[in-house]
Design a protein around this motif. Structure first.
Motif, PDB file in Angstrom:
ATOM      1  N   ARG A 106      32.111  26.585  24.527  1.00 47.05           N
ATOM      2  CA  ARG A 106      31.899  27.956  25.022  1.00 47.05           C
ATOM      3  C   ARG A 106      30.414  28.258  25.195  1.00 47.05           C
ATOM      4  NH1 ARG A 106      31.166  32.003  21.621  1.00 47.05           N
ATOM      5  NH2 ARG A 106      32.309  30.966  19.931  1.00 47.05           N
ATOM      6  N   ASN A 107      29.617  27.889  24.221  1.00 47.44           N
ATOM      7  CA  ASN A 107      28.173  28.161  24.296  1.00 47.44           C
ATOM      8  C   ASN A 107      27.475  27.258  25.322  1.00 47.44           C
ATOM      9  OD1 ASN A 107      27.126  30.248  22.190  1.00 47.44           O
ATOM     10  ND2 ASN A 107      28.698  29.065  21.065  1.00 47.44           N
ATOM     11  N   ILE A 124      28.787  26.140  28.173  1.00 47.29           N
ATOM     12  CA  ILE A 124      29.075  26.680  29.497  1.00 47.29           C
ATOM     13  C   ILE A 124      28.202  27.900  29.779  1.00 47.29           C
ATOM     14  CG2 ILE A 124      30.830  27.760  30.949  1.00 47.29           C
ATOM     15  CD1 ILE A 124      31.147  24.712  30.509  1.00 47.29           C
ATOM     16  N   ARG A 125      28.003  28.753  28.788  1.00 44.86           N
ATOM     17  CA  ARG A 125      27.167  29.932  28.986  1.00 44.86           C
ATOM     18  C   ARG A 125      25.697  29.567  29.168  1.00 44.86           C
ATOM     19  NH1 ARG A 125      27.352  31.980  24.322  1.00 44.86           N
ATOM     20  NH2 ARG A 125      25.184  31.577  23.743  1.00 44.86           N
ATOM     21  N   GLU A 126      25.194  28.603  28.420  1.00 49.30           N
ATOM     22  CA  GLU A 126      23.769  28.274  28.431  1.00 49.30           C
ATOM     23  C   GLU A 126      23.362  27.387  29.616  1.00 49.30           C
ATOM     24  OE1 GLU A 126      21.380  29.434  26.532  1.00 49.30           O
ATOM     25  OE2 GLU A 126      22.676  30.607  25.222  1.00 49.30           O
ATOM     26  N   SER A 141      25.981  25.553  31.826  1.00 54.41           N
ATOM     27  CA  SER A 141      27.105  25.189  32.707  1.00 54.41           C
ATOM     28  C   SER A 141      27.455  23.706  32.613  1.00 54.41           C
ATOM     29  CB  SER A 141      26.795  25.563  34.177  1.00 54.41           C
ATOM     30  OG  SER A 141      26.574  26.956  34.303  1.00 54.41           O
ATOM     31  N   ASN A 186      27.497  34.069  20.251  1.00 52.18           N
ATOM     32  CA  ASN A 186      28.166  34.545  21.450  1.00 52.18           C
ATOM     33  C   ASN A 186      27.184  34.971  22.549  1.00 52.18           C
ATOM     34  OD1 ASN A 186      31.017  34.442  20.538  1.00 52.18           O
ATOM     35  ND2 ASN A 186      30.265  35.915  19.005  1.00 52.18           N
ATOM     36  N   SER A 187      25.899  34.744  22.292  1.00 52.69           N
ATOM     37  CA  SER A 187      24.872  35.111  23.279  1.00 52.69           C
ATOM     38  C   SER A 187      23.629  34.282  23.022  1.00 52.69           C
ATOM     39  CB  SER A 187      24.530  36.612  23.178  1.00 52.69           C
ATOM     40  OG  SER A 187      24.012  36.907  21.887  1.00 52.69           O
TER      41      SER A 187
END
Length: 241
Positions: free
Chosen positions: A164-165, A167-169, A171, A238-239
């Motif tokens: 999850r992290n 993909i956010r950071e 891709s 989460n961020s």
């Protein structure tokens, strides 16, 4: 008869008597005279019988028997010496054979031990090779390999939390780099799958992984190690972190 004539006759008669006596003495000297001594007062017996030599038995058979006996004894002693020598030789041969057998057994046991050790090493290598996991060279493989490394070092995190992290950071791009945030402005841009800055990567690098910040497994593992210290686990992020 006139006196002077008688005297001459008597003298002549004595002379013959003396001659006869002398002849008797000579005869007695040639003959063997046996005397037997007896105690005082006993009668003495004189014998003129000649002493006869004792009979001596002579036989060649007795000499032959003695010679044969000595020969037999010598032959027996020689045979006994040969038997002793043969026994010593046999004992020496048996001892040498026993020693050779012991040495052969020792060499065989040593060879068996070495073979067993070699087989054990081969088995261990095979087990290690079998135990070594093979990971695909993609995002799934990178995350799974990182989780195995983290497990060895007691670093918490889950597959879903890490993915999850990522993909956010980034891709999922291991060569991603942030050239616009505050870190980039400060000259230390974030890099890799989980966008780690070089000082953080160096501080939280996990042994056994590459020192290349763009290496997928090294980047994920160092970022999760840092997140575990700051947030308890990457699952709690989460961020931007």
């Amino acid at each position: 008869m006139p006196k002077n004539i008688f005297s001459r006759v008597q003298s002549r008669s004595l002379t013959r008597h003396h001659k006869i006596a002398m002849a008797g003495v000579a005869t007695l000297g040639a003959a063997a005279i046996g005397f037997s001594a007896v105690p005082s007062g006993a009668s003495t017996k004189t014998t003129t019988e000649a002493a006869q030599p004792a009979a001596v038995a002579f036989s060649t058979e007795q000499i032959k028997d003695v010679k044969a006996s000595v020969t037999d004894q010598m032959a027996g002693a020689s045979l006994k010496a040969e038997q002793i020598a043969a026994k010593k030789k046999a004992d020496a041969a048996a001892a040498a054979k026993k020693k050779a057998a012991a040495e052969a057994a020792k060499k065989k046991a040593e060879a068996a031990r070495k073979a067993k050790e070699a087989a054990s090493r081969d088995a261990k290598r095979a087990q290690v090779k079998k135990a070594a996991k093979s990971y695909p060279n993609n995002l799934d493989g990178w995350i799974r390999e990182s989780l195995d490394v983290m497990k060895k070092h007691g670093i918490p995190g889950s597959y879903d939390g890490i993915k999850r992290n990522i993909i956010r950071e980034s891709s999922g791009n291991p060569k991603a780099i942030n050239n616009w945030d505050i870190n980039a402005i400060n000259g230390i841009p974030s890099k890799g799958l989980l966008q780690v800055i070089p000082p953080t990567f160096k501080t939280w690098h996990v042994p056994g992984t590459s020192w290349d910040i763009y290496d997928p497994v090294a980047n994920i593992t160092a970022a999760c190690n840092y997140a575990a210290d700051k947030y308890g686990s990457m699952d709690n992020v989460n961020s931007a972190y």
